[in-house]
Design a protein around this motif. Structure first.
Motif, PDB file in Angstrom:
ATOM      1  N   GLY A  53       0.818  -1.207   0.000  1.00 27.15           N
ATOM      2  CA  GLY A  53       0.000   0.000   0.000  1.00 27.15           C
ATOM      3  C   GLY A  53       0.850   1.255   0.000  1.00 27.15           C
ATOM      4  N   TYR A  54       0.258   2.342   0.440  1.00 23.59           N
ATOM      5  CA  TYR A  54       0.908   3.640   0.383  1.00 23.59           C
ATOM      6  C   TYR A  54       0.911   4.307   1.759  1.00 23.59           C
ATOM      7  N   VAL A  55       1.853   5.234   1.933  1.00 21.85           N
ATOM      8  CA  VAL A  55       1.794   6.188   3.034  1.00 21.85           C
ATOM      9  C   VAL A  55       1.587   7.552   2.389  1.00 21.85           C
ATOM     10  N   VAL A  56       0.570   8.266   2.839  1.00 13.74           N
ATOM     11  CA  VAL A  56       0.261   9.582   2.279  1.00 13.74           C
ATOM     12  C   VAL A  56       0.331  10.612   3.389  1.00 13.74           C
ATOM     13  N   ALA A  57       0.495  11.867   3.004  1.00 14.60           N
ATOM     14  CA  ALA A  57       0.599  12.952   3.982  1.00 14.60           C
ATOM     15  C   ALA A  57      -0.320  14.090   3.605  1.00 14.60           C
ATOM     16  N   ARG A  58      -0.890  14.720   4.641  1.00 19.33           N
ATOM     17  CA  ARG A  58      -1.685  15.928   4.459  1.00 19.33           C
ATOM     18  C   ARG A  58      -0.981  17.128   5.076  1.00 19.33           C
ATOM     19  N   GLY A  59       0.272  16.928   5.442  1.00 16.19           N
ATOM     20  CA  GLY A  59       1.104  17.960   6.041  1.00 16.19           C
ATOM     21  C   GLY A  59       2.389  17.310   6.517  1.00 16.19           C
ATOM     22  N   PRO A  60       3.343  18.093   7.018  1.00 16.12           N
ATOM     23  CA  PRO A  60       4.638  17.541   7.429  1.00 16.12           C
ATOM     24  C   PRO A  60       4.545  16.568   8.595  1.00 16.12           C
ATOM     25  N   ASP A  61       3.498  16.691   9.424  1.00 19.40           N
ATOM     26  CA  ASP A  61       3.351  15.813  10.594  1.00 19.40           C
ATOM     27  C   ASP A  61       2.008  15.092  10.593  1.00 19.40           C
ATOM     28  N   ASP A  62       1.474  14.866   9.406  1.00 15.12           N
ATOM     29  CA  ASP A  62       0.154  14.249   9.304  1.00 15.12           C
ATOM     30  C   ASP A  62       0.180  13.160   8.238  1.00 15.12           C
ATOM     31  N   ALA A  63       0.809  12.027   8.558  1.00 14.85           N
ATOM     32  CA  ALA A  63       0.934  10.920   7.619  1.00 14.85           C
ATOM     33  C   ALA A  63       0.058   9.758   8.063  1.00 14.85           C
ATOM     34  N   LEU A  64      -0.439   9.011   7.111  1.00 18.74           N
ATOM     35  CA  LEU A  64      -1.240   7.832   7.426  1.00 18.74           C
ATOM     36  C   LEU A  64      -1.110   6.825   6.303  1.00 18.74           C
ATOM     37  N   ARG A  65      -1.366   5.571   6.638  1.00 20.38           N
ATOM     38  CA  ARG A  65      -1.376   4.518   5.629  1.00 20.38           C
ATOM     39  C   ARG A  65      -2.672   4.585   4.850  1.00 20.38           C
ATOM     40  N   ALA A  66      -2.564   4.404   3.552  1.00 20.65           N
ATOM     41  CA  ALA A  66      -3.751   4.476   2.696  1.00 20.65           C
ATOM     42  C   ALA A  66      -3.781   3.264   1.788  1.00 20.65           C
ATOM     43  N   GLU A  67      -4.975   2.937   1.350  1.00 15.52           N
ATOM     44  CA  GLU A  67      -5.155   1.802   0.452  1.00 15.52           C
ATOM     45  C   GLU A  67      -6.073   2.212  -0.689  1.00 15.52           C
ATOM     46  N   SER A  68      -5.986   1.448  -1.765  1.00 14.54           N
ATOM     47  CA  SER A  68      -6.895   1.689  -2.874  1.00 14.54           C
ATOM     48  C   SER A  68      -8.264   1.135  -2.539  1.00 14.54           C
ATOM     49  N   LEU A  69      -9.279   1.689  -3.178  1.00 18.28           N
ATOM     50  CA  LEU A  69     -10.629   1.185  -2.955  1.00 18.28           C
ATOM     51  C   LEU A  69     -10.746  -0.254  -3.442  1.00 18.28           C
ATOM     52  N   PRO A  70     -11.518  -1.101  -2.739  1.00 20.92           N
ATOM     53  CA  PRO A  70     -11.782  -2.434  -3.276  1.00 20.92           C
ATOM     54  C   PRO A  70     -12.504  -2.317  -4.610  1.00 20.92           C
ATOM     55  N   GLU A  71     -12.391  -3.349  -5.436  1.00 19.70           N
ATOM     56  CA  GLU A  71     -12.895  -3.282  -6.815  1.00 19.70           C
ATOM     57  C   GLU A  71     -14.359  -2.854  -6.886  1.00 19.70           C
ATOM     58  N   TRP A  72     -15.194  -3.377  -5.999  1.00 20.03           N
ATOM     59  CA  TRP A  72     -16.619  -3.095  -6.110  1.00 20.03           C
ATOM     60  C   TRP A  72     -16.973  -1.659  -5.747  1.00 20.03           C
ATOM     61  N   GLN A  73     -16.028  -0.936  -5.139  1.00 19.34           N
ATOM     62  CA  GLN A  73     -16.302   0.457  -4.768  1.00 19.34           C
ATOM     63  C   GLN A  73     -15.578   1.462  -5.664  1.00 19.34           C
ATOM     64  N   ARG A  74     -14.779   0.981  -6.611  1.00 17.50           N
ATOM     65  CA  ARG A  74     -13.972   1.910  -7.397  1.00 17.50           C
ATOM     66  C   ARG A  74     -14.819   2.688  -8.384  1.00 17.50           C
TER      67      ARG A  74
END
Length: 375
Positions: A53-74
């Motif tokens: 998966g990915y680690v994404v950031a919304r600021g220098p101290d605001d990171a979280l693990r993210a995943e792609s949507l499951p197929e049925w929700q894409r």
């Protein structure tokens, strides 16, 4: 626009510290359209890419693990299972999040790609939305002008400014000689610097490319000094470093994944693992990739289909014989031109196959609809 979506003029300062490009009145219409399609989503930047998966950031101290949507929700346009590797998020990309799920990929402004290893044609994105690329090479056995030319060919098509950084200048007295050897690169408008990657004063020559809001990616072989340079620019020992092998100055892949890091200067830096294989994608332009002079010489040849071997009136051979053009560089040009042409053929075949599959899929759906009715 909803509060969850910052406009160009109201983007939070936290987003700007990780390279959010809109601080004035100009906005990319394609970004605005994509964001309007996901009113509940928030923008974030991909700062790490892993197999899981990915680690994404919304600021220098605001990171979280993210995943792609499951197929049925894409939603339409984001089908990871059918998307080419180059169409999936990469480090440096801006994405839209709902919770911890990536629901959209914002269009890239620039991208550095290479042909992925393997028999099947595929592109791999090294970094996205970068302003500059530092092509790093050690002033030891790692130094190879032909390999630097290969890097610059791949970088030249991506829209970012290349800069060659020769590290380990403190360990040798041939730094200026190495720069002189790269005169054909500097004559194409590519800056070349020799630095001690451990010395902040030495690497200060790179600061013009590390201004607030700018993003730079480091590329080069393992052991070239990318992680050492990263630590110096960060002002802290964040990245692991190892000594290179004595026999060939190669590193041991200390960096194992791409990571985007905010710098004290306000810029963002993407460190990457060493790359042993640099295959063209077939989209490269030899003029933009550092061989504009050879392409211009070829235009002056007497015969349009000149092979630059023994034909009369060959401007390229004349330049080699007069010393104007380095013969080894010319041979490397021929090799890279052949590789680009081969990759372009594979790309064309891949696109034709996809187009044919799409036509066949539509025909099959029509037959099913005719037989069973539209559901």
């Amino acid at each position: 626009m909803p509060n969850s979506q910052p406009s160009p003029d109201s983007a939070p300062a936290d987003l700007r510290t990780i390279g959010w490009p809109w601080a004035g009145e100009t906005e990319d219409p394609a970004w605005a359209e994509r964001m309007a399609a996901h009113p509940q989503a928030r923008p974030a930047r991909v700062i790490e890419q892993h197999r899981s998966g990915y680690v994404v950031a919304r600021g220098p101290d605001d990171a979280l693990r993210a995943e792609s949507l499951p197929e049925w929700q894409r939603p339409p346009g984001y089908r990871k299972d059918r998307a080419a590797g180059s169409d999936r998020p990469a480090v440096g990309d801006w994405v839209l999040l709902e919770g911890n799920r990536i629901v959209a990929l914002l269009p890239r402004h620039t991208g550095i790609k290479r042909g992925a290893a393997g028999e099947h044609y595929q592109q791999q994105v090294i970094a996205a939305n970068v302003d500059s690329v530092f092509v790093v090479s050690g002033l030891d056995a790692d130094f190879n002008p032909r390999r630097l030319e290969r890097y610059l060919l791949l970088v030249g098509n991506g829209g970012a400014q290349p800069v060659v950084v020769l590290t380990k200048a403190d360990r040798t007295d041939i730094a200026q000689d190495a720069i002189d050897l790269l005169v054909d690169i500097t004559s194409q408008g590519v800056p070349v610097f020799a630095v001690n990657a451990k010395d902040a004063d030495s690497v200060a020559v790179l600061l013009p490319w590390l201004q607030p809001g700018h993003t730079v990616v480091l590329v080069g072989s393992s052991g070239a000094g990318k992680s050492t340079l990263t630590n110096t620019l960060l002002g802290a020992e964040r990245m692991k470093t190892n000594e290179v092998r004595a026999n060939d100055s190669r590193g041991r892949h200390t960096t194992t994944f791409r990571a985007l890091l905010p710098l004290p200067s306000g810029a963002c830096l993407i460190d990457t693992p060493g790359m042993r294989e640099l295959k063209p994608t077939g989209e490269e332009d030899l003029v933009e990739g550092g061989f504009a002079d050879i392409e211009a010489l070829a235009e002056q040849c007497k015969f349009r289909d000149c092979s630059h071997q023994r034909e009369p009136g060959c401007a390229v051979r004349a330049a080699i014989e007069s010393g104007e053009l380095d013969e080894e560089r010319f041979f490397n040009y021929l090799k890279l031109r052949s590789e680009v042409a081969s990759a372009a053929d594979r790309l064309a075949t891949r696109l034709a196959q996809k187009a044919d599959a799409k036509v066949q899929g539509k025909a099959l759906n029509k037959r099913l609809d005719d037989k069973y009715g539209r559901h």
